[in-house]
Design a protein around this motif. Structure first.
Motif, PDB file in Angstrom:
ATOM      1  N   GLU A  97       3.920   6.972  -4.697  1.00  0.00           N
ATOM      2  CA  GLU A  97       2.652   6.331  -4.326  1.00  0.00           C
ATOM      3  C   GLU A  97       2.579   4.983  -5.009  1.00  0.00           C
ATOM      4  O   GLU A  97       2.732   4.884  -6.228  1.00  0.00           O
ATOM      5  CB  GLU A  97       1.478   7.195  -4.774  1.00  0.00           C
ATOM      6  N   TYR A  98       2.353   3.969  -4.221  1.00  0.00           N
ATOM      7  CA  TYR A  98       2.350   2.620  -4.796  1.00  0.00           C
ATOM      8  C   TYR A  98       1.340   1.771  -4.047  1.00  0.00           C
ATOM      9  O   TYR A  98       1.588   1.340  -2.932  1.00  0.00           O
ATOM     10  CB  TYR A  98       3.762   2.010  -4.709  1.00  0.00           C
ATOM     11  N   LYS A  99       0.188   1.559  -4.665  1.00  0.00           N
ATOM     12  CA  LYS A  99      -0.851   0.721  -4.064  1.00  0.00           C
ATOM     13  C   LYS A  99      -1.152  -0.412  -5.021  1.00  0.00           C
ATOM     14  O   LYS A  99      -2.143  -0.375  -5.752  1.00  0.00           O
ATOM     15  CB  LYS A  99      -2.106   1.547  -3.797  1.00  0.00           C
TER      16      LYS A  99
ATOM     17  N   LYS B 287      12.381  -5.720   1.332  1.00  0.00           N
ATOM     18  CA  LYS B 287      12.400  -4.581   2.268  1.00  0.00           C
ATOM     19  C   LYS B 287      13.061  -3.348   1.664  1.00  0.00           C
ATOM     20  O   LYS B 287      12.489  -2.252   1.711  1.00  0.00           O
ATOM     21  CB  LYS B 287      13.081  -4.968   3.591  1.00  0.00           C
ATOM     22  N   PRO B 288      14.282  -3.485   1.086  1.00  0.00           N
ATOM     23  CA  PRO B 288      14.886  -2.290   0.486  1.00  0.00           C
ATOM     24  C   PRO B 288      14.064  -1.704  -0.662  1.00  0.00           C
ATOM     25  O   PRO B 288      14.106  -0.490  -0.894  1.00  0.00           O
ATOM     26  CB  PRO B 288      16.251  -2.769  -0.025  1.00  0.00           C
ATOM     27  N   THR B 289      13.322  -2.544  -1.368  1.00  0.00           N
ATOM     28  CA  THR B 289      12.471  -2.015  -2.449  1.00  0.00           C
ATOM     29  C   THR B 289      11.377  -1.125  -1.858  1.00  0.00           C
ATOM     30  O   THR B 289      11.156   0.005  -2.320  1.00  0.00           O
ATOM     31  CB  THR B 289      11.848  -3.174  -3.263  1.00  0.00           C
TER      32      THR B 289
ATOM     33  N   GLY C  32      12.837   2.018  -0.512  1.00  0.00           N
ATOM     34  CA  GLY C  32      13.188   2.917  -1.619  1.00  0.00           C
ATOM     35  C   GLY C  32      11.968   3.688  -2.117  1.00  0.00           C
ATOM     36  O   GLY C  32      12.036   4.899  -2.361  1.00  0.00           O
ATOM     37  N   LEU C  33      10.854   2.990  -2.253  1.00  0.00           N
ATOM     38  CA  LEU C  33       9.618   3.661  -2.691  1.00  0.00           C
ATOM     39  C   LEU C  33       9.228   4.739  -1.685  1.00  0.00           C
ATOM     40  O   LEU C  33       8.841   5.846  -2.058  1.00  0.00           O
ATOM     41  CB  LEU C  33       8.477   2.642  -2.836  1.00  0.00           C
ATOM     42  N   LYS C  34       9.344   4.388  -0.414  1.00  0.00           N
ATOM     43  CA  LYS C  34       8.985   5.359   0.642  1.00  0.00           C
ATOM     44  C   LYS C  34       9.931   6.548   0.615  1.00  0.00           C
ATOM     45  O   LYS C  34       9.498   7.703   0.681  1.00  0.00           O
ATOM     46  CB  LYS C  34       9.077   4.688   2.018  1.00  0.00           C
TER      47      LYS C  34
ATOM     48  N   ASP D 290       0.849  -1.202   0.000  1.00  0.00           N
ATOM     49  CA  ASP D 290       0.000   0.000   0.000  1.00  0.00           C
ATOM     50  C   ASP D 290       0.883   1.251   0.000  1.00  0.00           C
ATOM     51  O   ASP D 290       0.402   2.365   0.185  1.00  0.00           O
ATOM     52  CB  ASP D 290      -0.961  -0.014   1.201  1.00  0.00           C
ATOM     53  N   GLY D 291       2.190   1.042  -0.138  1.00  0.00           N
ATOM     54  CA  GLY D 291       3.133   2.154  -0.126  1.00  0.00           C
ATOM     55  C   GLY D 291       3.796   2.325   1.241  1.00  0.00           C
ATOM     56  O   GLY D 291       4.851   2.944   1.335  1.00  0.00           O
ATOM     57  N   LYS D 292       3.132   1.765   2.283  1.00  0.00           N
ATOM     58  CA  LYS D 292       3.705   1.832   3.637  1.00  0.00           C
ATOM     59  C   LYS D 292       3.992   0.425   4.144  1.00  0.00           C
ATOM     60  O   LYS D 292       5.052   0.140   4.691  1.00  0.00           O
ATOM     61  CB  LYS D 292       2.687   2.484   4.608  1.00  0.00           C
ATOM     62  N   ASN D 293       2.998  -0.437   3.989  1.00  0.00           N
ATOM     63  CA  ASN D 293       3.103  -1.826   4.451  1.00  0.00           C
ATOM     64  C   ASN D 293       3.132  -2.741   3.233  1.00  0.00           C
ATOM     65  O   ASN D 293       2.763  -2.331   2.140  1.00  0.00           O
ATOM     66  CB  ASN D 293       1.869  -2.189   5.286  1.00  0.00           C
ATOM     67  N   TYR D 294       3.544  -3.980   3.462  1.00  0.00           N
ATOM     68  CA  TYR D 294       3.500  -4.925   2.347  1.00  0.00           C
ATOM     69  C   TYR D 294       3.233  -6.328   2.863  1.00  0.00           C
ATOM     70  O   TYR D 294       3.473  -6.622   4.032  1.00  0.00           O
ATOM     71  CB  TYR D 294       4.812  -4.895   1.554  1.00  0.00           C
TER      72      TYR D 294
END
Ligand code: AMP
Ligand code: GLY
Length: 423
Positions: free
Chosen positions: A269-271, A257-259, A262-264, A206-210
């Protein structure tokens, strides 16, 4: 909820199959869809990149959520289109923003991202027409085989692997100077060849959690024993037997995790889904590529193993509350075999009448390149149908798929009889 799925393949039929099971789904639309989705949803004949037509449909049908199947609309910014439109701002879009989608839309960008966050991948350099000579010199420094990648989207054909140095130089010239893949090969990434076995890992964020979804391995070549031309994928198995807990931990810590971090860090924004193509080199995972969507036919083995209500999961993605989701997996393996048109991935005929798929009871049949013509199912693409089965042992699952394939008929039907041969 009223939900729209964009796309027309086996992946989208599988999404439709899972979403239709959710009590939260009141109305389901697929654009453009296929003969399989027509049985469980309403197909709407619009293109996945015609954003104005999609907007009209969303407003007309009061659609609350759009699930994006393929990369094209994502790379063209469908997420941002919705977000920036006053009338569409409330609609949940499952898929990354345009900046996120660039991880698939540009191989150079993906390599720079991996370098920035220390994510293991093949050593590389990128070149443009002006730096053709430097590119040739770089090839001379490398050992064969030579891996050349068109930077942009090239319908899965943009990666060329050659053993001969002169051929590699000629290919580089073709890509850069002669624009072999059009604008997609204005930049070419040349990289070190990685020798090992491939697998894919799927992440939903969701951009924060995965959450990390099941692994899968697909079979890209048309011929048995992984010979011949590349296709979109001829079959898949999930989970990947050699991806044990220790190996998965390396993937999680060194790559997933690093991916996400990196987005954060870049406030992207990545959902949506991240599909990480990997090669196991020795005991270590290295990234070959990012895709910003689910794979096809990987979806046909990953989603049937997920027992959660998918709409529920997507709602959490939209609300950035994915930390509240606990994945409930079917421990069985899933295997799928893709039925293709004779001649594919080169020229093939369409419009062949397909029969028998409705008689299959102990496998899941997902349509890909099919459509309905006067109540009959006819072929409309190279990859026509995926037959998925579940069993504790993936070999038994494959046996069931192969048994059921005997019931399905269309002129010049072809499929690989050795899916899972290397596992
Ligand atoms: P891609 O379009 O990036 O998925 O690449 C297509 C295929 O090319 C992959 O599935 C791999 O089999 C192969 N490939 C890509 N990059 C490399 C590499 N650096 N070393 C070896 N094989 C590669
Ligand atoms: N099966 C590979 C892909 O979806 O890209």
């Amino acid at each position: 909820m009223h939900i729209l799925i964009l796309g027309a393949g086996g992946r989208e039929h599988t999404f439709a199959y899972k979403i239709a099971q959710s009590p939260k789904c009141e109305k389901l639309f697929v654009a453009p869809g296929n003969a399989g989705t027509a049985g469980i949803a309403t197909n709407v004949d619009i293109s996945v990149t015609d954003f104005e037509a999609i907007k009209k449909l969303v407003l007309d049908k009061n659609i609350d959520m759009v699930v994006v199947g393929p990369e094209d609309p994502l790379v063209h910014g469908v997420y941002d289109f919705f977000k920036n439109d006053k009338e569409l701002g409330h609609v949940a879009v499952i898929g990354p923003s345009k900046r996120g989608a660039l991880l698939e839309g540009s191989k150079e960008r993906a390599k720079e991202f991996m370098a920035m966050y220390n994510i293991p991948t093949a050593a590389y350099e990128s070149f443009k027409a002006e730096s053709l000579d430097a590119g040739k010199a770089f090839l001379e420094e490398l050992k064969p085989p030579y891996v050349l990648k068109a930077d942009g989207l090239a319908a899965g054909k943009g990666v060329v692997i050659l053993n001969d140095l002169d051929e590699a130089k000629a290919e580089l010239t073709d890509m850069l100077t002669n624009k072999k893949f059009g604008a997609a090969s204005e930049t070419v990434v040349i990289e070190e060849f990685l020798d090992g076995i491939e697998l894919s890992v799927f992440v939903l964020t969701d951009g924060k959690n995965y959450i990390t979804l099941p692994t899968a391995k697909d079979y890209k070549r048309i011929g048995e024993g992984d010979k011949g031309l590349n296709t979109g994928g001829m079959g898949a198995v999930s989970p990947v037997p050699f991806a044990n807990a220790a190996f998965m931990e390396k993937i999680e810590n060194r790559i997933v995790k690093p991916t996400i971090e990196g987005l954060k860090a870049e406030e992207i924004e990545y959902k949506g889904f991240i599909f990480i193509g990997l090669i196991k080199v020795g005991d270590d995972p290295k990234v070959i590529e990012y895709n910003v969507r689910m794979g096809d036919p990987e979806t046909e083995v990953v989603l049937p193993r997920i027992k959660n209500d998918l709409v529920d999961v997507f709602e959490k993605v939209a609300a950035q509350k994915l930390d509240e989701v606990e994945l409930d997996l079917d421990p069985r393996s899933a295997a799928t075999v893709m039925l293709v048109s004779g001649g594919y991935p080169e020229a093939y005929e369409k419009g062949k009448v397909l029969t028998g798929s409705e008689t299959v009871t102990d496998s899941l049949v997902f349509h890909a390149g099919t459509h309905l013509k006067d109540e009959e199912v006819v072929t409309s693409g190279g990859r026509v149908m995926a037959v998925t089965s579940l069993h504790e042992d993936f070999k038994e699952a494959l046996k069931t798929s192969y048994k059921n394939i005997e019931k399905i008929k269309f002129d010049k039907m072809n499929y690989r009889k050795d899916i899972g041969f290397d596992l």
